[in-house]
Design a protein around this motif. Structure first.
Motif, short mmCIF file in Angstrom:
data_model
loop_
_atom_site.label_atom_id
_atom_site.label_comp_id
_atom_site.label_asym_id
_atom_site.label_seq_id
_atom_site.Cartn_x
_atom_site.Cartn_y
_atom_site.Cartn_z
N UNK A 60 0.81 -1.21 0.00
CA UNK A 60 0.00 0.00 0.00
C UNK A 60 0.85 1.26 0.00
N UNK A 61 0.36 2.26 -0.75
CA UNK A 61 0.95 3.59 -0.70
C UNK A 61 -0.11 4.46 -0.05
N UNK A 62 0.22 5.06 1.09
CA UNK A 62 -0.79 5.78 1.86
C UNK A 62 -0.45 7.26 1.94
N UNK A 63 -1.48 8.07 1.95
CA UNK A 63 -1.32 9.53 1.93
C UNK A 63 -2.05 10.15 3.10
N UNK A 64 -1.39 11.11 3.75
CA UNK A 64 -2.07 11.82 4.84
C UNK A 64 -3.14 12.74 4.27
N UNK A 81 -2.73 -4.86 -10.62
CA UNK A 81 -3.85 -4.74 -9.70
C UNK A 81 -4.00 -3.40 -9.01
N UNK A 82 -3.55 -2.31 -9.63
CA UNK A 82 -3.61 -0.99 -8.99
C UNK A 82 -5.04 -0.57 -8.74
N UNK A 83 -5.34 -0.17 -7.53
CA UNK A 83 -6.68 0.33 -7.21
C UNK A 83 -6.60 1.13 -5.91
N UNK A 84 -7.62 1.98 -5.67
CA UNK A 84 -7.63 2.70 -4.40
C UNK A 84 -7.86 1.71 -3.26
N UNK A 85 -7.34 2.04 -2.09
CA UNK A 85 -7.54 1.18 -0.91
C UNK A 85 -8.98 1.30 -0.44
N UNK A 86 -9.48 0.22 0.13
CA UNK A 86 -10.84 0.23 0.68
C UNK A 86 -10.81 0.88 2.06
N UNK A 87 -11.99 1.26 2.55
CA UNK A 87 -12.11 1.83 3.91
C UNK A 87 -11.51 0.89 4.94
N UNK A 98 -5.48 9.35 5.03
CA UNK A 98 -6.86 9.46 4.55
C UNK A 98 -7.13 8.70 3.27
N UNK A 99 -6.06 8.44 2.53
CA UNK A 99 -6.23 7.91 1.18
C UNK A 99 -5.09 6.95 0.88
N UNK A 100 -5.36 5.98 0.03
CA UNK A 100 -4.26 5.07 -0.29
C UNK A 100 -4.50 4.31 -1.57
N UNK A 101 -3.42 3.70 -2.05
CA UNK A 101 -3.46 2.90 -3.27
C UNK A 101 -2.86 1.54 -2.96
N UNK A 102 -3.50 0.51 -3.48
CA UNK A 102 -2.98 -0.84 -3.30
C UNK A 102 -2.51 -1.35 -4.64
N UNK A 103 -1.37 -2.02 -4.67
CA UNK A 103 -0.92 -2.62 -5.93
C UNK A 103 0.15 -3.67 -5.66
N UNK A 104 0.50 -4.36 -6.71
CA UNK A 104 1.55 -5.39 -6.64
C UNK A 104 2.65 -4.97 -7.60
N UNK A 105 3.88 -4.98 -7.13
CA UNK A 105 4.99 -4.63 -8.02
C UNK A 105 6.15 -5.61 -7.78
N UNK A 106 7.30 -5.27 -8.37
CA UNK A 106 8.47 -6.15 -8.26
C UNK A 106 9.54 -5.49 -7.41
#
Lengths: 347, 341
Positions: B95-99, B115-121, B131-139
């Motif tokens: 996860x990449x998370x943002x204040x 699989x990039x998508x916004x994080x769920x609540x 407050x906000x985040x992105x979930x994804x899979x990388x190398x």
């Protein structure tokens, strides 16, 4: 009030803890004891990889889905605590793979971030055309069972290393309530033709570059008869054996070959993994979990048994929900005996 | 020209991957890697090697995206092969998370990673300060394994490697036909480029094998990247600091920031501290230059200034550099055949 829990796997120890946590302050005379002939690391639970994941379908057992959810939420709540590492608890993401589209599972909203796999992700897994990605939890019993044991010891719960031959044996000693968490061998205490072994075999390897669980499914062969790879905190578990009715706890060379070849086909990098250990165990399979009270009568004498066994290949996944349900049954026993003014069953 | 002699200066991820690309595209070339440092003592060895691009203000986005795509595809194939563990390449999700919700919710690379998508609540609940985040899979490319694997591939294709401190590219003029400058932060001294500057990064490499997911704060300063054997905890971005000595106050600060994102890190063991100087520049210098002295010409291909994003684009820039080397060789062959006329 003496309570004896028979069985020291994940079910026995968690049920003992749940009961002690909820009732020791309400019942000053409460004495909790654990009896087992096998303790960690020699229980069935110790062989499990520890991934929280129910079967694909709950077969209408909504009660079990609720217990699974209660367990997940309980563990998730402990993730940020200092105890997590000692418990062997951590988050893990991964893949469930299928050769055809399947309906979403009962647990899709319990786990985190559940979604379907994208075409690019499926390229990683030739032969599979559909799948799920989600984040779930790992609860490694080789850490969790000692952690439970420590919590119980701190609370003054006593442990006995013996094979209990009958419920009567316990009652004759003055035990008031027996909690039957005997898993695979429950049939030795009370015949239960519905309880059958679901034999599994695994290979533990060193493959620290694997960061995801990968569970494949073959609808025709049934659950866990298709390769799976589950990375733990130290070792990675390779598996994919489920033999209904097979009581052998011996490692089979044929099964090892099946597991190794299938897992290496799934993840070619595993060819370089070092094999550390092999293990076989018997999942205590039953059409549904037996979680109920039974009043045992012998002449004028009446005693209570709470059964909590038959958790198949999802014992870790469901354990806390079942422990709480067993504790509620215990609460109703207390209420009947007027031993607790207001037992507080917690949902 | 029978066997064009190419010298690659620098043995970090850029130097080694560029040398490999040159050997792949020009089998008749004799390639030598020259560097004063080899793994485990390069800047690359300090990096976590995560494939999450760092945007270069001076390079067009479509070019950066192409480099990233090429690098991602290349490593994706290796991660899926029997060589993955030796090469230290593995998939990792997180996860990449943002204040604060970022202006740009979809980074240019969102469709390259998996699989990039916004994080769920529910997922965001793990990060109460964000407050906000992105979930994804990388190398992830673990170093030293990846560099050692590149060195092994190079040796197998006949590329020589030599420990040598090059202080001036002209030194190489008599022995080599083309020089490739992958000196990273060393380019400041080597070619006198004032546009390249260090951005000091201190990291901790710890034993915490239960951490299976990456977590990155969108501000780029705090991150947790699980590698094969160790988890990299970071970090700092100190512009114009040349110090390679670990700072104890910084170590404590990094550890606290990472523990606040992932409390279980309190149980991390065997904390090793490392420092690297990101070879930062407005844009990656990826171009040909013909050096000229007293009528003698030396074609040079520069590939340096990858800053915080070296791993993310290395294969893409290596391919481009190899192409430029091909052009240099063609030019040399053209002029030598003209000389014969």
């Amino acid at each position: 009030m003496r309570v004896a829990i028979i069985g020291a796997g994940v079910i026995g120890l968690s049920t003992a803890l749940c009961i002690h946590e909820q009732y020791h302050s309400l019942v000053p005379s409460l004495e909790v004891e654990v009896y087992a002939d096998r303790y960690t690391p020699h229980t069935t639970s110790d062989g499990a990889a520890g991934l929280w994941q129910p079967y694909l379908s709950d077969h209408g057992n909504l009660q079990e889905t609720l217990w699974n959810k209660e367990t997940f939420d309980y563990l998730l709540g402990h993730l940020g605590s200092p105890a997590a590492k000692e418990m062997g608890l951590f988050l893990i993401s991964g893949y469930n793979l299928f050769t055809q589209p399947v309906p979403d599972p009962s647990w899709k909203n319990i786990v985190l971030g559940f979604r379907n796999l994208t075409p690019k992700e499926l390229e990683l897994f030739p032969g599979y055309s559909y799948g799920w990605f989600n984040t779930a939890l790992m609860l490694e019993c080789r850490s969790y069972l000692p952690w439970l044991t420590n919590r119980l010891t701190q609370r003054g719960v006593k442990f006995f290393h013996k094979k209990v031959e009958s419920f009567q044996e316990m009652f004759a000693q003055g035990v008031d309530v027996v909690i039957n968490c005997t898993g695979m061998r429950a049939g030795e205490l009370q015949p239960d033709p519905e309880l059958q072994p679901g034999r599994g075999q695994i290979i533990k390897v060193l493959a620290p570059w694997v960061k995801h669980f990968i569970i494949t499914h073959d609808i025709k062969s049934g659950i866990y008869n298709s390769p799976y790879v589950i990375p733990g905190s130290e070792f990675t578990v390779l598996g994919g054996i489920y033999q209904h009715g097979n009581w052998s706890e011996e490692n089979s060379a044929q099964d090892r070959k099946t597991i190794w070849e299938n897992c290496c086909r799934l993840l070619p990098a595993l060819q370089k993994a070092k094999i550390v250990q092999e293990w076989s165990g018997l999942r205590p399979a039953r059409p549904c979990v037996r979680l109920e009270r039974e009043t045992v009568r012998q002449g004028h004498f009446q005693a209570e048994v709470i059964h909590n066994y038959g958790h198949g290949g999802f014992g870790i996944t469901i354990h806390w929900g079942c422990a709480m349900a067993a504790a509620r049954l215990f609460g109703s026993i207390l209420q009947e005996k007027k031993l607790a003014s207001t037992p507080q069953p917690r949902l | 020209m029978a066997a064009p002699k190419v010298a690659v200066v620098g043995a970090g991820v850029i130097g080694l991957s560029t040398a490999l690309c040159i050997a792949e595209t020009c089998p008749s070339c004799s390639v030598t890697v020259l560097s004063d440092q080899f793994s485990p003592n390069t800047t690359s060895d300090v990096a976590a090697g995560m494939l999450i691009p760092h945007a270069y203000p001076g390079t067009p986005i479509h070019v950066q995206k192409q480099w990233f795509k090429e690098t991602f595809s290349y490593l994706f194939a290796i991660s899926n092969s029997a060589e993955a563990s030796e090469a230290g390449i593995h998939l990792v999700s997180g996860w990449q998370v943002f204040k604060n919700t970022p202006k740009e919710e979809l980074p240019f690379w969102s469709d390259v990673v998996l699989g990039f998508r916004p994080m769920s609540e529910a997922e965001l609940q793990k990060f109460p300060r964000h407050q906000f985040g992105q979930a994804f899979t990388t190398l992830k490319c673990d170093c030293p394994p990846y560099l050692l694997w590149l060195e092994k591939r190079l040796k197998a294709t006949g590329v020589q490697m030599s420990t040598r401190k090059v202080t001036d590219l002209w030194e190489l003029n008599s022995e080599y036909n083309v020089v490739v400058n992958c000196a990273g932060i060393g380019a400041r001294q080597l070619v006198g480029d004032e546009k390249i500057f260090p951005v000091r990064g201190q990291v901790l490499k710890v034993h915490a094998p239960w951490v299976k997911n990456f977590i990155r704060d969108g501000d780029g300063l705090t991150y947790i990247y699980p590698g094969v054997h160790r988890v990299t905890l970071g970090g700092t971005r100190e512009k114009e600091s040349w110090s390679l000595s670990p700072d104890p106050g910084t170590t404590k600060d990094i550890f606290e920031r990472c523990c606040s994102l992932e409390p279980s890190l309190r149980g991390a063991q065997d904390i090793k501290v490392k420092v690297g100087l990101r070879p930062s520049r407005q844009c990656v210098r990826l171009q040909k230059e013909v050096l000229s002295q007293g009528g003698v010409k030396l074609p040079v291909v520069h590939s340096y200034g990858h800053g915080a994003g070296g791993f993310s684009v290395h294969r893409g820039t290596a391919k481009e550099a190899a192409r430029l080397v091909g052009e240099c060789i063609a030019d040399l062959q053209g002029s030598s055949s003209r000389a014969k006329l």
